[in-house]
Design an enzyme around this catalytic site. Structure first.
Site, short mmCIF file in Angstrom:
data_model
loop_
_atom_site.label_atom_id
_atom_site.label_comp_id
_atom_site.label_asym_id
_atom_site.label_seq_id
_atom_site.Cartn_x
_atom_site.Cartn_y
_atom_site.Cartn_z
N LYS A 1 27.90 61.34 38.91
CA LYS A 1 28.95 61.49 39.92
C LYS A 1 29.25 60.16 40.63
O LYS A 1 28.33 59.41 40.91
CB LYS A 1 28.48 62.53 40.94
CG LYS A 1 29.50 62.93 41.97
CD LYS A 1 28.95 63.95 42.94
CE LYS A 1 28.18 63.32 44.07
NZ LYS A 1 28.01 64.19 45.24
N LYS B 1 17.91 65.22 47.02
CA LYS B 1 17.79 64.35 48.21
C LYS B 1 16.33 64.20 48.62
O LYS B 1 15.95 63.17 49.17
CB LYS B 1 18.62 64.91 49.36
CG LYS B 1 20.11 64.69 49.13
CD LYS B 1 20.92 64.87 50.38
CE LYS B 1 22.40 64.60 50.10
NZ LYS B 1 23.27 65.02 51.19
N LYS C 1 29.35 58.45 47.40
CA LYS C 1 29.73 57.68 48.58
C LYS C 1 28.72 56.59 48.89
O LYS C 1 29.07 55.57 49.45
CB LYS C 1 29.80 58.59 49.82
CG LYS C 1 30.83 59.67 49.71
CD LYS C 1 31.50 60.01 51.01
CE LYS C 1 30.67 60.52 52.15
NZ LYS C 1 29.91 61.73 51.92
P1 TYM Z 1 30.50 65.01 50.91
O1 TYM Z 1 30.66 64.26 52.19
O2 TYM Z 1 29.40 64.64 50.01
O3 TYM Z 1 31.82 64.93 50.05
C1 TYM Z 1 33.09 65.24 50.62
C2 TYM Z 1 33.96 65.97 49.64
O4 TYM Z 1 34.20 65.19 48.46
C3 TYM Z 1 33.84 65.91 47.30
N1 TYM Z 1 33.30 64.95 46.33
C4 TYM Z 1 33.81 64.72 45.12
N2 TYM Z 1 34.83 65.27 44.46
C5 TYM Z 1 35.09 64.80 43.21
N3 TYM Z 1 34.38 63.82 42.62
C6 TYM Z 1 33.34 63.24 43.24
N4 TYM Z 1 32.65 62.28 42.64
C7 TYM Z 1 33.01 63.69 44.55
N5 TYM Z 1 32.06 63.34 45.44
C8 TYM Z 1 32.24 64.13 46.51
C9 TYM Z 1 32.78 66.90 47.77
O5 TYM Z 1 32.67 68.00 46.90
C10 TYM Z 1 33.32 67.28 49.12
O6 TYM Z 1 34.34 68.24 49.01
N6 TYM Z 1 28.33 69.22 52.41
C11 TYM Z 1 29.61 68.55 52.30
C12 TYM Z 1 30.30 68.38 53.63
C13 TYM Z 1 30.50 69.63 54.41
C14 TYM Z 1 31.49 70.63 54.16
C15 TYM Z 1 31.32 71.59 55.19
C16 TYM Z 1 32.46 70.78 53.18
C17 TYM Z 1 29.82 70.01 55.52
N7 TYM Z 1 30.31 71.17 55.99
C18 TYM Z 1 32.15 72.72 55.25
C19 TYM Z 1 33.28 71.92 53.24
C20 TYM Z 1 33.10 72.88 54.26
C21 TYM Z 1 29.36 67.18 51.71
O7 TYM Z 1 28.27 66.65 51.77
O8 TYM Z 1 30.44 66.58 51.22
#
Ligand code: TYM
Length: 338
Positions: A202, A120, A205
């Site tokens: 990957k 990032k 989003k």
């Molecule tokens: P974030 O918002 O990037 O993504 C949300 C969730 O989706 C999963 N994910 C994927 N799984 C499979 N294939 C993909 N291409 C893919 N892209 C994203 C991520 O692994 C995630 O589970 N830091 C975290 C958010 C967060 C969080 C937490 C998660 C903040 N606090 C506490 C769990 C517990 C994040 O940026 O996820």
């Protein structure tokens, strides 16, 4: 949190999504799909982590709208407010409070080593702010506040989860057991869904190429168009092979949509040609998410209901978070107001 029927404390599940870009089918397959299963048997909390996403610049009006839209998508996906606590991270002040305290138990070197921080920082060279560096500590605070047992996430969050565990263990060793040490819950299949335009990267989003990712609330024509254009390879047989990442990704997606194994799908579509296969994958995605999209459109007309669920969720989450904070403050020697 107690299971009142059996009087056995239920295990706690915690997870969240940042309100950036769109909720993709990757987020659904890697995370939300498991949340739906886990909410049946665990005390679950699912948050919109709206403090995390401030690490990149947001347009305030768009941001507010998107966070609410994500919240509606949780509900439309089937996250049930009668079974799980659903809330916005920013509505529970203990997240930021615990983050500060945990900062004092986290080393700068641990944070600069994080893969996501490095990635990032490269992407946002003009805005490498403290929040970006501190991001994993806020995530640790999210998880540890609720004495979480299980964290269902995709594989990209593994490193953040490890650091949350390290911080918990470090704190517990210094002050006696205070935090539950959480475990990850990463699906065997679908923990990383790949971009439709670059099947080695990957699905993200906030990918600037709109053809690379598919939203869970996307309209059917657009979904079909994206799957037709999905990058594969120059062969013609649908097979499970390491050197056919595009095909493997499509099989994984279709398997998550239909519940069929990737082996049986590969058998079924082996010799029919890629065009027919891509059409079938697209249709499986359209059909899976049709009810979700309809429910989402309905919920977005009912802001009063959404805000009521958010308020209830914040109140329930705050009660649990407050208890953990009291314990933490006592342990580290802050003066209590009685
Ligand atoms: P974030 O918002 O990037 O993504 C949300 C969730 O989706 C999963 N994910 C994927 N799984 C499979 N294939 C993909 N291409 C893919 N892209 C994203 C991520 O692994 C995630 O589970 N830091 C975290 C958010 C967060 C969080 C937490 C998660 C903040 N606090 C506490 C769990 C517990 C994040 O940026 O996820």
């Amino acid at each position: 949190m107690e299971d009142l029927v059996n009087n056995i404390p239920k295990k706690v599940v915690y997870s969240g999504i940042q309100p950036t870009g769109i909720i993709t089918i990757g987020n659904y397959i890697g995370a939300i799909d498991n949340w739906l299963k886990l909410q049946e048997d665990y005390n679950s909390l699912f948050s919109i982590v709206d403090l995390h996403a401030l690490t990149v610049r947001q347009n305030p009006a768009e941001y507010r709208q998107r966070a609410l839209s994500f919240f509606a998508q949780y509900l439309a996906a089937g996250i049930d407010p009668n079974k799980a606590i659903i809330y916005f991270q920013s509505h529970v002040k203990e997240h930021a409070e615990l983050c500060w305290i945990l900062n004092c138990f986290t080393y700068v070197g641990e944070m600069t080593r994080m893969t996501q921080f490095k990635d990032k920082s490269k992407k946002n060279e003009d805005n490498i702010n403290m929040g970006l560096l501190d991001y994993p500590v806020l995530m640790a605070a999210d998880i540890l506040l609720y004495q979480t047992d299980l964290v269902p996430v995709g594989v990209d969050q593994k490193q953040h989860l490890e650091i949350a565990r390290d911080i918990a263990i470090r704190f517990n060793n210094l002050y006696s057991p205070t935090f539950k040490v959480p475990e990850g819950y990463i699906p065997k299949q679908g923990a990383k869904i790949f971009s439709l335009q670059d099947p080695t990267g990957k699905m993200s989003k906030s990918d600037p190429d709109p053809n690379a990712s598919v939203a869970i609330i996307e309209d059917p024509d657009s979904i079909m168009r994206k799957f037709k254009r999905a990058v594969t390879d120059c062969e013609t047989t649908v097979e499970i092979r390491e050197d056919k990442p595009g095909i493997l990704n499509l099989l994984t997606i279709m398997s998550a949509m239909t519940g069929q194994t990737i082996e049986s799908l590969a058998d079924e579509y082996r010799d029919g040609g890629y065009a027919k296969f891509k059409q079938a994958v697209g249709e499986s995605v359209v059909e899976k998410f049709r009810p979700l999209r309809e429910e989402y459109n309905r919920l977005m007309q009912d802001k009063g209901y959404l805000m009521q669920v958010a308020k209830d969720g914040a109140e329930k989450a705050s009660r649990i978070a407050y208890r953990t904070m009291q314990k933490v403050k006592r342990k580290i020697g802050l003066v209590e107001l009685k």
